[in-house]
Design an enzyme around this catalytic site. Sequence first.
Site, PDB file in Angstrom:
ATOM      1  N   LYS A  50    -136.089   6.153  14.539  1.00 51.59           N
ATOM      2  CA  LYS A  50    -135.566   5.719  13.166  1.00 51.59           C
ATOM      3  C   LYS A  50    -136.756   4.861  12.553  1.00 51.59           C
ATOM      4  CE  LYS A  50    -130.577   5.953  13.734  1.00 51.59           C
ATOM      5  NZ  LYS A  50    -129.422   4.979  13.557  1.00 51.59           N
ATOM      6  N   ALA A  73    -131.565   0.400  14.059  1.00 49.62           N
ATOM      7  CA  ALA A  73    -130.670   0.156  15.419  1.00 49.62           C
ATOM      8  C   ALA A  73    -130.141   1.432  15.377  1.00 49.62           C
ATOM      9  CB  ALA A  73    -129.732  -1.140  14.975  1.00 49.62           C
ATOM     10  N   ASP A  74    -129.357   1.592  16.537  1.00 49.43           N
ATOM     11  CA  ASP A  74    -128.542   2.802  16.630  1.00 49.43           C
ATOM     12  C   ASP A  74    -127.218   2.210  18.010  1.00 49.43           C
ATOM     13  OD1 ASP A  74    -128.253   5.878  16.447  1.00 49.43           O
ATOM     14  OD2 ASP A  74    -127.742   5.711  18.318  1.00 49.43           O
ATOM     15  N   THR A  75    -126.221   2.847  17.777  1.00 55.15           N
ATOM     16  CA  THR A  75    -125.184   2.486  18.747  1.00 55.15           C
ATOM     17  C   THR A  75    -124.495   3.629  19.218  1.00 55.15           C
ATOM     18  OG1 THR A  75    -124.823   0.387  17.658  1.00 55.15           O
ATOM     19  CG2 THR A  75    -123.048   1.071  18.937  1.00 55.15           C
ATOM     20  N   GLY A 100    -129.001   0.036  20.606  1.00 51.17           N
ATOM     21  CA  GLY A 100    -130.588  -0.084  20.804  1.00 51.17           C
ATOM     22  C   GLY A 100    -130.939  -0.526  19.473  1.00 51.17           C
TER      23      GLY A 100
END
Length: 198
Positions: A61, A78-80, A115
């Site tokens: 991203k 961010a990524d979850t 992350g």
Amino acid sequence: MLLHEKLSTRHLILASQSPRRRELLAGAGIEFELAARYECEEVYPPTLPAEEVPAYLSQLKSRSYPFPLEDKDILLTADTVVVAAGRVLGKPHDRDEAHAMLRLLSGATHTVVSGITLRSRSHTVTFSCSSEVVFRTLTDEEIDYYIDHYRPFDKAGSYGIQEWIGYVAIEGISGSFYNVMGLPIQKLYTELDKFLSL
């Protein structure tokens, strides 16, 4: 000097459409600007370990951000994901997939991994945070009620801990509660403080 004072000379850009992430940053007293929407195909190598997927996607991203960064800019991506029974659970595509995800989580322990990537013109830092969540066994009626009333189609693993299901289903958490919401704000706070010193 407090972090919000250090950030007063910088420009933090949040590249996320998540209202939970906006809420958590604001709650920590961190000023930011919301990035304009942009396209990023969230794909990752099939051989990548599940716990490494969010960090990989947060970097993806960040690299996909279509605008050049100015000297004062810090881009936050961010990524979850939810990891259950060795599977990576992202956002459900429809009601049936949401139901299947919640059935998988029911009566079991799963891991929520976020992350985060921070990037300026000169530095990039990526880190992860994991939390263990225990669900009691849910009935199909409870799962259907939650999906129909809360429509969790924008949430990894098909649930939001801050919603009804978090009150009635979660027996325990090991790690950051806010990570399960989608942003490990305490870890971000300390990592952002360190990033400003690079």
